[in-house]
Design an enzyme around this catalytic site. Structure first.
Site, mmCIF file in Angstrom:
data_model
loop_
_atom_site.group_PDB
_atom_site.id
_atom_site.type_symbol
_atom_site.label_atom_id
_atom_site.label_comp_id
_atom_site.label_asym_id
_atom_site.label_seq_id
_atom_site.Cartn_x
_atom_site.Cartn_y
_atom_site.Cartn_z
ATOM 1 C CG ASP A 51 -8.105 0.497 3.684
ATOM 2 O OD1 ASP A 51 -8.894 -0.376 3.268
ATOM 3 O OD2 ASP A 51 -6.867 0.325 3.726
ATOM 4 N N GLY A 59 -2.301 2.381 17.145
ATOM 5 C CA GLY A 59 -1.547 2.047 15.945
ATOM 6 C C GLY A 59 -1.145 3.305 15.194
ATOM 7 C CE LYS A 84 -3.995 -1.947 2.385
ATOM 8 N NZ LYS A 84 -4.986 -1.783 3.437
ATOM 9 N N GLY A 103 0.155 2.766 11.623
ATOM 10 C CA GLY A 103 0.428 2.326 10.251
ATOM 11 C C GLY A 103 -0.641 2.889 9.314
ATOM 12 C CG ASN A 123 -7.566 0.704 -0.534
ATOM 13 O OD1 ASN A 123 -7.846 1.702 -1.198
ATOM 14 N ND2 ASN A 123 -8.482 -0.004 0.102
ATOM 15 C CG ASN A 176 2.399 3.125 16.898
ATOM 16 O OD1 ASN A 176 1.709 2.128 16.712
ATOM 17 N ND2 ASN A 176 3.572 3.292 16.310
HETATM 18 P P1 NAP Z 1 1.151 -1.803 9.641
HETATM 19 O O1 NAP Z 1 1.341 -0.601 8.803
HETATM 20 O O2 NAP Z 1 2.117 -2.930 9.578
HETATM 21 O O3 NAP Z 1 1.041 -1.306 11.181
HETATM 22 C C1 NAP Z 1 1.077 -2.238 12.232
HETATM 23 C C2 NAP Z 1 0.791 -1.523 13.548
HETATM 24 O O4 NAP Z 1 0.757 -2.510 14.595
HETATM 25 C C3 NAP Z 1 1.853 -0.500 13.939
HETATM 26 O O5 NAP Z 1 1.234 0.598 14.568
HETATM 27 C C4 NAP Z 1 2.729 -1.302 14.939
HETATM 28 O O6 NAP Z 1 3.378 -0.498 15.896
HETATM 29 C C5 NAP Z 1 1.659 -2.116 15.639
HETATM 30 N N1 NAP Z 1 2.234 -3.286 16.303
HETATM 31 C C6 NAP Z 1 2.746 -4.391 15.711
HETATM 32 N N2 NAP Z 1 3.233 -5.242 16.658
HETATM 33 C C7 NAP Z 1 3.020 -4.644 17.866
HETATM 34 C C8 NAP Z 1 3.295 -5.009 19.214
HETATM 35 N N3 NAP Z 1 3.889 -6.184 19.511
HETATM 36 N N4 NAP Z 1 2.937 -4.154 20.208
HETATM 37 C C9 NAP Z 1 2.331 -2.968 19.910
HETATM 38 N N5 NAP Z 1 2.044 -2.569 18.657
HETATM 39 C C10 NAP Z 1 2.385 -3.397 17.631
HETATM 40 O O7 NAP Z 1 -0.282 -2.482 9.353
HETATM 41 P P2 NAP Z 1 -1.621 -1.791 8.806
HETATM 42 O O8 NAP Z 1 -1.704 -1.997 7.347
HETATM 43 O O9 NAP Z 1 -1.736 -0.437 9.366
HETATM 44 O O10 NAP Z 1 -2.721 -2.777 9.444
HETATM 45 C C11 NAP Z 1 -2.953 -2.779 10.839
HETATM 46 C C12 NAP Z 1 -4.119 -3.719 11.173
HETATM 47 O O11 NAP Z 1 -5.305 -3.273 10.524
HETATM 48 C C13 NAP Z 1 -3.876 -5.150 10.733
HETATM 49 O O12 NAP Z 1 -4.403 -5.992 11.724
HETATM 50 C C14 NAP Z 1 -4.702 -5.266 9.461
HETATM 51 O O13 NAP Z 1 -5.149 -6.575 9.222
HETATM 52 C C15 NAP Z 1 -5.884 -4.362 9.803
HETATM 53 N N6 NAP Z 1 -6.546 -3.829 8.594
HETATM 54 C C16 NAP Z 1 -7.836 -4.190 8.383
HETATM 55 C C17 NAP Z 1 -8.497 -3.705 7.275
HETATM 56 C C18 NAP Z 1 -9.922 -4.118 7.032
HETATM 57 O O14 NAP Z 1 -10.428 -3.869 5.929
HETATM 58 N N7 NAP Z 1 -10.615 -4.715 7.993
HETATM 59 C C19 NAP Z 1 -7.860 -2.837 6.376
HETATM 60 C C20 NAP Z 1 -6.546 -2.465 6.638
HETATM 61 C C21 NAP Z 1 -5.892 -2.985 7.753
HETATM 62 P P3 NAP Z 1 4.884 0.076 15.599
HETATM 63 O O15 NAP Z 1 4.697 1.242 14.676
HETATM 64 O O16 NAP Z 1 5.367 0.485 16.946
HETATM 65 O O17 NAP Z 1 5.659 -1.049 14.979
#
Ligand code: NAP
Length: 278
Positions: free
Chosen positions: A106, A132, A70, A134, A91, A156
């Site tokens: 999104d 979060g 993305k 991301g 996306n 975060n």
């Molecule tokens: P991303 O960019 O990889 O971001 C991941 C986030 O999770 C970051 O803020 C990271 O914190 C945090 N994180 C990971 N491990 C952690 C831990 N052990 N402790 C605390 N924080 C932790 O992912 P994303 O694309 O934003 O997606 C995030 C979530 O949203 C995922 O679960 C994804 O499946 C979901 N999502 C759902 C949809 C939907 O349509 N339902 C759409 C998009 C995303 P750091 O920055 O500190 O590493």
């Protein structure tokens, strides 16, 4: 396929688990449209502007981008709309006159699924918590600001990333950043808490939240849909709070992308939600 058939697909790595082909092909069939939607697996090292151009030459006119493309895909577009610019991730891409136009559905997916699951909740009535920093968190922050949230409290693990999300948001004066460990202490008068971290996904650690500080009318929203009930949601259910999982968000972001490519708005109903959760 006839000359007018529209070809779209989701690009990710891995992509085999994606529910998007099932959802889009169900809508194509229901509406008797000429088209197809594929899963396209491209590893990060091979995901380039040239790889997109090759797919376009092969007949594709629309793409969804999923993990981990993305943010990279954002740099490959010829044109970005205001939402993509605000979220800094793409996306959905549509091809027009050989140019790649990027947007981010999104934001719509998040807002629409929240309205659908909690129709009486007024985003403008209380501060919201987003966990979060991301792409998914950016989409939630943008959607909440757009819907009039008086304050978005952002937490975060890496605080600097949250600071960047706040600074680059549509209204930094309404986004406050806190230490990750303070997320329970700031629950107070918040009306909504959103998990936009990967904590709680299959094969990830659970997200732990103490719901004692939350008002009984608070909404607990997890963007995760696999599993459909994470520990974050199960604990909220035990505390008697209204919970929402990420299945609706996935379905509504797909509906908005489908309309961009096919020019017709598909219906999100129980069958579509079951495809997401199946
Ligand atoms: P991303 O960019 O990889 O971001 C991941 C986030 O999770 C970051 O803020 C990271 O914190 C945090 N994180 C990971 N491990 C952690 C831990 N052990 N402790 C605390 N924080 C932790 O992912 P994303 O694309 O934003 O997606 C995030 C979530 O949203 C995922 O679960 C994804 O499946 C979901 N999502 C759902 C949809 C939907 O349509 N339902 C759409 C998009 C995303 P750091 O920055 O500190 O590493």
């Amino acid at each position: 396929m006839s000359k007018k058939a529209i070809r779209a697909g989701v690009i990710g790595f891995p992509v085999g688990h994606s529910k998007s082909p099932l959802i889009h092909n169900t809508w194509i069939k229901r509406m008797a449209l000429a088209g197809e939607y594929d899963a396209i697996e491209i590893p990060p090292s091979e995901f380039t502007r040239e790889s997109l151009d090759t797919l376009v030459s092969g007949g594709y006119s629309g793409f969804n981008l999923t993990i981990p493309h993305k943010e990279t895909g954002y740099d490959f577009c010829d044109d970005l709309d205001d939402i993509a610019l605000a979220v800094q991730a793409v996306n959905t891409i549509f091809v027009k006159d050989g140019k790649l136009h990027g947007t981010n559905t999104d934001v719509y997916g998040f807002v629409q699924s929240l309205k659908n699951a909690a129709p009486d909740y007024d985003v403008a009535s209380a501060p919201a918590i987003v966990l979060g920093a991301g792409g998914a968190a950016r989409a939630a922050v943008h959607g909440l600001l757009q819907e009039g949230a008086p304050e978005v409290r952002l937490f975060n693990r890496l605080r600097e990333k949250a600071e960047l999300v706040a600074e680059s948001s549509a209204d930094p004066s309404r986004v406050r950043v806190f230490e990750w460990d303070r997320r329970n202490a700031q629950a107070g008068n918040s009306g909504l808490v959103v998990n936009a971290t990967s904590l709680g996904m299959k094969r990830h650690e659970p997200l732990l939240m103490d719901y004692r500080q939350f008002s009984q009318s608070a909404i607990v929203y997890d963007m995760i849909y696999a599993p459909p009930v994470t520990k974050f949601l199960a604990d909220a259910n035990k505390a008697g709070l209204h919970t929402v999982n990420g299945a609706g968000m996935l379905a509504y972001q797909a509906a908005a992308a489908f309309e961009i490519w096919f020019g017709k708005r598909p219906v999100v109903d129980e069958e579509i939600i079951n495809l997401v959760l199946g």
